[in-house]
Design a protein around this motif. Structure first.
Motif, short mmCIF file in Angstrom:
data_model
loop_
_atom_site.label_atom_id
_atom_site.label_comp_id
_atom_site.label_asym_id
_atom_site.label_seq_id
_atom_site.Cartn_x
_atom_site.Cartn_y
_atom_site.Cartn_z
N LYS A 236 54.60 45.57 42.50
CA LYS A 236 53.92 46.79 42.33
C LYS A 236 52.81 46.60 41.35
CE LYS A 236 58.09 49.55 43.63
NZ LYS A 236 58.89 50.43 43.06
N ALA A 237 52.53 45.68 40.68
CA ALA A 237 51.48 45.41 39.51
C ALA A 237 50.22 44.77 40.14
CB ALA A 237 52.09 44.27 38.52
N PHE A 238 49.32 45.60 39.81
CA PHE A 238 47.90 45.27 40.37
C PHE A 238 47.00 45.35 39.26
CE2 PHE A 238 49.98 47.22 44.09
CZ PHE A 238 49.73 46.57 45.05
N TYR A 239 46.02 44.44 39.06
CA TYR A 239 44.87 44.28 38.35
C TYR A 239 43.60 44.60 39.38
CZ TYR A 239 46.97 42.37 34.09
OH TYR A 239 47.83 41.86 33.28
N SER A 240 43.05 45.81 39.15
CA SER A 240 42.16 46.25 40.16
C SER A 240 40.71 45.03 39.81
CB SER A 240 41.53 47.49 39.79
OG SER A 240 40.87 47.52 38.64
N GLY A 241 40.67 44.43 38.56
CA GLY A 241 39.70 43.50 38.52
C GLY A 241 38.50 44.30 38.01
N ALA A 242 37.39 43.57 37.20
CA ALA A 242 36.29 44.27 36.84
C ALA A 242 35.49 44.52 37.87
CB ALA A 242 35.59 43.25 35.73
N PRO A 243 34.24 45.60 37.88
CA PRO A 243 33.56 45.83 39.05
C PRO A 243 32.39 45.02 39.20
CG PRO A 243 33.49 47.71 37.69
CD PRO A 243 34.63 46.73 37.04
N MET A 244 32.26 44.26 38.17
CA MET A 244 31.02 43.34 37.83
C MET A 244 31.34 41.76 37.87
SD MET A 244 28.30 45.76 35.92
CE MET A 244 27.11 44.31 35.80
N ARG A 245 30.69 40.90 38.11
CA ARG A 245 30.87 39.51 37.85
C ARG A 245 30.37 39.16 36.39
NH1 ARG A 245 28.80 39.99 43.04
NH2 ARG A 245 30.35 39.75 44.70
N PHE A 246 30.83 38.77 35.68
CA PHE A 246 30.46 38.51 34.19
C PHE A 246 30.11 37.12 33.82
CE2 PHE A 246 33.00 42.58 33.24
CZ PHE A 246 31.93 43.43 33.50
N SER A 247 30.68 35.92 34.43
CA SER A 247 30.45 34.52 34.28
C SER A 247 30.47 33.73 35.61
CB SER A 247 31.64 34.00 33.50
OG SER A 247 32.79 34.17 34.36
N PHE A 248 29.88 32.79 35.45
CA PHE A 248 29.38 32.20 36.73
C PHE A 248 30.90 31.49 37.47
CE2 PHE A 248 25.02 32.08 35.07
CZ PHE A 248 24.42 32.57 36.15
N ASP A 249 31.86 31.35 36.57
CA ASP A 249 33.08 30.82 37.46
C ASP A 249 33.54 31.77 38.30
OD1 ASP A 249 33.92 32.61 35.24
OD2 ASP A 249 36.22 31.54 35.48
N GLU A 250 32.91 33.29 38.31
CA GLU A 250 33.20 34.21 39.42
C GLU A 250 32.66 34.28 40.43
OE1 GLU A 250 33.82 37.98 37.33
OE2 GLU A 250 34.24 36.80 35.48
N CYS A 251 31.67 33.32 40.70
CA CYS A 251 30.83 33.12 42.11
C CYS A 251 31.71 33.05 43.15
CB CYS A 251 30.05 31.65 41.94
SG CYS A 251 28.69 31.34 40.70
N GLY A 252 31.12 34.01 44.25
CA GLY A 252 32.02 34.37 45.55
C GLY A 252 33.12 35.01 45.18
N GLN A 253 33.38 35.59 44.00
CA GLN A 253 34.55 36.57 43.94
C GLN A 253 34.03 37.94 44.55
OE1 GLN A 253 36.64 37.03 40.06
NE2 GLN A 253 37.12 34.97 40.01
N VAL A 254 34.96 38.55 45.33
CA VAL A 254 34.72 39.87 45.89
C VAL A 254 35.20 40.96 44.61
CG1 VAL A 254 35.11 41.80 47.43
CG2 VAL A 254 34.79 39.44 47.98
N LYS A 255 34.19 41.66 44.31
CA LYS A 255 34.64 42.77 43.39
C LYS A 255 35.08 44.09 44.03
CE LYS A 255 34.28 40.28 39.74
NZ LYS A 255 35.72 40.29 38.68
N SER A 256 36.14 44.79 43.61
CA SER A 256 36.20 45.94 44.18
C SER A 256 37.13 46.95 43.46
CB SER A 256 37.22 45.65 45.58
OG SER A 256 38.33 44.88 45.06
N VAL A 257 37.36 48.01 44.13
CA VAL A 257 38.14 49.25 43.38
C VAL A 257 39.42 49.31 44.11
CG1 VAL A 257 36.54 50.23 41.82
CG2 VAL A 257 37.03 51.04 44.41
#
Length: 383
Positions: A236-257
């Motif tokens: 039941k534990a969720f990190y929604s994640g940041a809605p923006m990419r802040f560093s280049f190791d996040e290339c390709g990561q889908v951002k969502s709510v």
């Protein structure tokens, strides 16, 4: 009740010196449109609204206009994160409540309960609030902002961090009446098993402030902030994640709510709605300046980290030509020269703990004790 969960906006955070205010505005607009389309009644923002304790006036204007936009559609509940000055964040709380925006900082004050619009707080206490909608549906929220002793104005004690966390969480459980109201645990913490990225501080402090799943209270949904990569831990534990990419190791990561319904039977119709208004971060490689310029032209609407493989160093003219490209954020060069052998150890991209560990080993010819590393990291932590 229909709920949207997001976190870690970090308004004002730059990408290697590049301002991104336009993207922050776009994110609020897009989340507002998602709320309208999905029929969201209540929005959670799980901490780190701003990137620093002293955000710029433009960052604050983006925040206030953004949450006002959200409040035109639904109620908004915000908690402070480790990057937020909770006193500053909650300074306008009483005015915000008139718009249906509720902000909980480490003073854990009850929110003002008054019927407004279709969703409103009907009961509240220190660290908890019950929201009710026009159909009489209720949701209980145990709200724990980023937890540490300084923020809760507690002195030293013999309690471990785990014991303190248990006590702080229990405070937010005090309003539960046992009548089966669906509940949410909303917090800004590092949960054991979470995956981090380069844009985050070393937030687990060597493991001393990591929170185990066994501490999470009984709830239908655990809405977390602190980690920028969306993820689920346990059931039941969720990190929604940041809605923006802040560093280049996040290339390709889908951002969502996260959008879902919550009732007495738990979570229903859970979905992750992609944020599409933000720029992509792209890592590229090229052999030579001419090839690099052609590549950059293709990615002019993105932010680019370019690695150049060269036989000789860049000339000043070549460097200036590359730097004129608007999308280029970071330029790295690999010079393959048989006449130049570089045996230096690079500290580039090393974390604070790696640098401190290297220094300790060079000074004392031994591995750094875990307790000393944890103490060092606690000094670099946002308080």
């Amino acid at each position: 009740m229909k709920i949207l969960h997001t976190s870690d906006l970090h308004i004002g955070k730059k990408l290697m010196g590049r301002e991104r205010y336009g993207e922050y505005r776009s994110v609020f607009t897009e989340i507002s449109e998602i709320c309208k389309k999905e029929g969201v009644e209540l929005v959670f923002i799980a901490g780190d609204v701003f990137d620093t304790y002293t955000p710029s006036s433009e960052a604050e204007e983006i925040f206030y206009s953004g949450i006002k936009l959200l409040a035109e559609t639904c109620a908004v509940l915000i908690i402070s994160g480790n990057h937020d000055d909770y006193v500053r964040l909650t300074a306008a709380a009483q005015i915000a409540e008139e718009l249906g925006v509720y902000i909980i900082g480490n003073n854990l004050r009850a929110v003002y309960c008054k019927k407004r619009k279709n969703v409103y707080p009907s009961r509240s206490g220190a660290g908890w609030v019950v929201f009710t909608n026009c159909h009489g549906e209720e949701v209980y929220i145990n709200a724990l902002p980023y937890p540490n002793e300084a923020r809760f104005k507690e002195g030293r004690s013999d309690e471990s961090f785990t014991q303190k966390m248990s006590r702080w969480i229990e405070t937010g459980e005090a309003g539960k009446s046992g009548d089966g109201i669906p509940s949410v645990f909303l917090s800004h913490i590092f949960l054991v098993g979470g995956a981090v990225s380069d844009s985050e501080r070393e937030i687990d402090l060597g493991g001393t402030r990591a929170v185990g799943l066994d501490l999470i209270p009984e709830c239908g949904y655990c809405a977390l902030g602190h980690l920028h990569k969306r993820q689920k831990i346990g059931e039941k534990a969720f990190y929604s994640g940041a809605p923006m990419r802040f560093s280049f190791d996040e290339c390709g990561q889908v951002k969502s709510v996260n959008v879902f319904e919550l009732d007495k039977n738990g979570v229903k119709n859970f979905k992750q709605v992609e944020i599409t208004s933000i720029k992509n971060l792209v890592r590229l490689q090229a052999n030579g300046v001419e090839s690099a310029l052609k590549l950059l032209e293709r990615y002019q609407n993105d932010y680019v980290e370019m690695t150049l493989n060269l036989d000789s160093p860049l000339t000043s003219v070549e460097s200036a030509e590359l730097r004129q490209t608007e999308c280029l954020i970071s330029l790295k060069t690999n010079v393959k020269s048989p006449d130049c052998v570089d045996n230096k150890i690079s500290n580039k991209n090393k974390s604070s703990s790696e640098l401190f560990s290297d220094y300790y080993k060079s000074r004392y010819d031994a591995e750094i004790p875990k307790e000393l590393l944890a103490l060092f990291l606690s000094l670099t932590e946002e308080e």
